[in-house]
Design a protein around this motif. Structure first.
Motif, short mmCIF file in Angstrom:
data_model
loop_
_atom_site.label_atom_id
_atom_site.label_comp_id
_atom_site.label_asym_id
_atom_site.label_seq_id
_atom_site.Cartn_x
_atom_site.Cartn_y
_atom_site.Cartn_z
N ASP A 12 49.77 152.52 -13.76
CA ASP A 12 48.72 153.34 -13.95
C ASP A 12 47.89 152.74 -12.85
O ASP A 12 46.85 152.19 -12.80
CB ASP A 12 48.33 153.19 -14.83
CG ASP A 12 47.27 154.63 -15.04
OD1 ASP A 12 46.76 155.08 -14.23
OD2 ASP A 12 47.60 155.14 -16.45
N ARG A 13 47.53 153.32 -11.28
CA ARG A 13 47.03 153.43 -10.34
C ARG A 13 45.43 153.45 -10.65
O ARG A 13 44.06 152.63 -10.03
CB ARG A 13 47.60 153.83 -9.00
CG ARG A 13 48.48 152.91 -8.37
CD ARG A 13 48.73 153.96 -6.40
NE ARG A 13 47.53 154.27 -6.25
CZ ARG A 13 47.36 152.76 -4.94
NH1 ARG A 13 48.56 152.41 -4.95
NH2 ARG A 13 46.40 153.38 -4.32
N GLY A 14 45.45 154.84 -10.99
CA GLY A 14 43.93 155.29 -11.29
C GLY A 14 43.17 154.51 -12.26
O GLY A 14 41.81 154.15 -12.06
N ALA A 15 44.10 153.55 -13.33
CA ALA A 15 43.18 153.22 -14.88
C ALA A 15 42.70 151.30 -13.82
O ALA A 15 41.93 151.43 -14.18
CB ALA A 15 44.04 153.15 -15.65
N VAL A 16 43.41 151.11 -13.17
CA VAL A 16 43.12 149.74 -12.64
C VAL A 16 41.70 149.85 -11.93
O VAL A 16 40.83 148.91 -12.64
CB VAL A 16 44.14 149.60 -11.49
CG1 VAL A 16 43.68 148.11 -10.27
CG2 VAL A 16 45.29 149.11 -11.79
N ILE B 228 45.21 140.17 -7.41
CA ILE B 228 46.57 140.30 -8.20
C ILE B 228 46.73 141.85 -9.07
O ILE B 228 47.22 142.19 -8.15
CB ILE B 228 46.74 139.81 -9.34
CG1 ILE B 228 46.60 137.88 -9.29
CG2 ILE B 228 47.83 140.11 -10.05
CD1 ILE B 228 46.91 137.51 -10.28
N ALA B 229 46.08 142.46 -9.26
CA ALA B 229 45.99 144.16 -9.72
C ALA B 229 46.32 145.01 -8.81
O ALA B 229 47.01 145.71 -8.46
CB ALA B 229 44.83 144.29 -10.35
N CYS B 230 44.97 143.96 -7.76
CA CYS B 230 45.13 145.96 -5.91
C CYS B 230 46.05 145.42 -5.81
O CYS B 230 46.66 146.41 -4.85
CB CYS B 230 43.76 145.30 -5.40
SG CYS B 230 42.71 145.66 -6.00
#
Length: 190
Positions: free
Chosen positions: A53-57, A79-81
């Motif tokens: 879920d790109r938007g939530a990150v 890490i998330a990006c």
């Protein structure tokens, strides 16, 4: 509550992990515990990244960025990006980690390797991993990913299995090391 969230993430139940982390945010906000709010949002960003879920990150990273976040925040942000393909932000986060940790800390090489893998630059990933901490669980997960991408399936699968079956606790402590948990989530996706 963090153990419960970590247990859900460990077993691959990202939705339940996010629900529990949301409960932590609500409780921490009610008790004015900004550090706990940051920690929960950092973890939510990583879980969301591995769920896709790109938007939530971005929203979770923004919520966790208040004040002067520690190096751990920037490592989890990298890490998330990297996981969602926002390599510019991943590079910026890695640069922040590098600036904040001792020169002898080689973990930024692991982050650079992850970014290189996401950019499909296997040569750079391999060079960075050669300088990364060899026994670090997240480094091992990234190395397993690299081996699989290079077609070394047997070695990659063995290393992946080692990561998946390793403990995610902080050495000598009952607490969860979230970067180790991120390593397991990464290995699960390899």
């Amino acid at each position: 509550m963090h153990w419960t969230a970590a247990t859900y993430a460990y077993t691959g139940d990202g939705k339940s992990a996010l629900r529990e982390l949301s409960n932590i945010v609500a409780a921490a906000e009610a008790q004015n515990l900004p550090g706990q709010v940051r920690t929960a949002h950092e973890r939510m960003a990583v879980v969301e990244a591995y769920l896709g879920d790109r938007g939530a990150v971005g929203a979770h990273l923004a919520a966790a960025a208040a004040g002067n976040p520690p190096a751990a925040y920037h490592a989890l942000r990298a890490i998330a990006c990297a996981r969602i393909g926002d390599l510019d932000q991943a590079r910026k986060a890695t640069a922040q980690v590098t600036a904040m940790v001792a020169a002898t800390n080689t973990f930024p090489h692991t982050l650079n390797a992850l970014i290189a893998l996401q950019a499909k630059d296997l040569t750079t990933a391999e060079k960075e991993l050669a300088q990364a901490p060899p026994n670090d669980l997240f480094t091992m997960a990234v190395r397993a990913d690299l081996l699989m991408r290079k077609g070394q399936k047997t070695e990659g699968a063995a290393l992946r299995q080692e990561v998946i079956t390793s403990t995610v606790k902080i050495n000598g402590s009952p607490q969860v090391d979230f970067i180790k948990l991120a390593a397991k989530m990464h290995a699960d996706k390899v």
